[in-house]
Motif scaffolding. Structure first.
Motif, short mmCIF file in Angstrom:
data_model
loop_
_atom_site.label_atom_id
_atom_site.label_comp_id
_atom_site.label_asym_id
_atom_site.label_seq_id
_atom_site.Cartn_x
_atom_site.Cartn_y
_atom_site.Cartn_z
N TYR A 1 0.84 -1.20 0.00
CA TYR A 1 0.00 0.00 0.00
C TYR A 1 0.88 1.26 0.00
N ARG A 2 1.88 1.28 0.89
CA ARG A 2 2.74 2.46 0.99
C ARG A 2 3.56 2.68 -0.28
N GLN A 3 3.84 1.59 -1.00
CA GLN A 3 4.57 1.71 -2.25
C GLN A 3 3.68 2.14 -3.41
N GLY A 4 2.37 2.26 -3.16
CA GLY A 4 1.46 2.80 -4.15
C GLY A 4 0.88 1.80 -5.12
N TYR A 5 0.95 0.50 -4.79
CA TYR A 5 0.40 -0.49 -5.71
C TYR A 5 -1.13 -0.48 -5.73
N ALA A 6 -1.76 -0.04 -4.67
CA ALA A 6 -3.22 0.09 -4.62
C ALA A 6 -3.58 1.10 -3.55
N GLN A 7 -4.75 1.70 -3.70
CA GLN A 7 -5.21 2.69 -2.74
C GLN A 7 -6.22 2.12 -1.76
N ASN A 8 -6.51 0.82 -1.88
CA ASN A 8 -7.49 0.18 -1.01
C ASN A 8 -6.98 -1.18 -0.58
N VAL A 9 -7.41 -1.61 0.61
CA VAL A 9 -7.03 -2.92 1.13
C VAL A 9 -8.29 -3.60 1.70
N ILE A 10 -8.44 -4.89 1.43
CA ILE A 10 -9.50 -5.69 2.06
C ILE A 10 -8.84 -6.64 3.04
N ALA A 11 -9.22 -6.55 4.31
CA ALA A 11 -8.76 -7.46 5.36
C ALA A 11 -9.82 -8.53 5.56
N THR A 12 -9.43 -9.79 5.40
CA THR A 12 -10.41 -10.87 5.45
C THR A 12 -10.17 -11.80 6.62
N GLY A 13 -11.23 -12.51 7.02
CA GLY A 13 -11.12 -13.52 8.06
C GLY A 13 -12.36 -13.58 8.93
#
Length: 201
Positions: free
Chosen positions: A72-84
């Protein structure tokens, strides 16, 4: 004493089939498991794993969440989905925020108890948000099966970029690697069996 009948060759072949199947899945799970295919995407999907207890992140959780945060910090995507599970997703979310991911950049799937549910429930978020490219984050022994399930569930319209976590304790040393590859190969065999009978969940 009557002579024993020779064992038919076809019966030996049938007996060997599960072994050959397992060996084939071991090759699939381990081949290029460390290859990082990360690319710019709409979202990073990081698959949960069991915390140690209460709200203490396990080494697995720290490794997966830390890697997703790095991407995320490297700019590969602006969103994250945390699953579980609810517990896993909550702890994983805290690992992400502790590693610099803003709260408003994180979507949470907290209703999943296995890899298939992780993928299915994350897919619902992808569809709702109109996201069609994903960086998939988990450990190397788990990445090939997870990517396979993602392709099966999300379909060809979603591009998946597997990004394995190499600094995990679950991928540290040959005995640990061998154990986890063998375990995930058995899980892959179960998934394949369910797929054959049309019952993946």
């Amino acid at each position: 004493m009557p002579k024993r009948k020779p064992i038919p060759k076809w019966s030996l072949l049938i007996a060997l089939l599960p072994v050959l199947w397992f060996v084939g899945d071991v090759v699939f799970v381990s081949w290029d498991a460390e290859a990082d295919q990360v690319a710019s995407a709409d979202v990073i999907v990081v698959l949960g794993c069991n915390p140690i207890q209460n709200d203490v992140p396990s080494p697995c959780m720290q490794a997966r969440g830390g890697h997703a945060a790095d991407l995320y910090r490297q700019g590969y995507a602006q969103n994250v989905i945390a699953t579980g599970t609810p517990h896993e997703a909550r702890v994983l979310r805290s690992v992400l925020t502790d590693n610099g991911v803003p709260e408003d950049a994180i979507q949470t799937d907290d209703k999943s108890h296995d890899t298939i549910q992780n993928i299915v429930n994350s897919g619902m978020i992808l569809q709702a948000k109109g996201w069609y490219s994903v960086v998939l984050v988990t450990e190397p022994f788990h990445i090939k099966r997870s990517a396979l399930i993602a392709h099966d569930v999300w379909g060809p319209e979603v591009t998946v970029y597997p990004s394995p976590v190499l600094n995990s304790q679950n991928w540290n040393g040959l005995p640990v690697k061998a154990f986890n590859v063998a375990r995930d190969s058995l899980s892959l065999m179960l998934y394949q069996t369910k797929s054959l009978v049309g019952q993946r969940n």
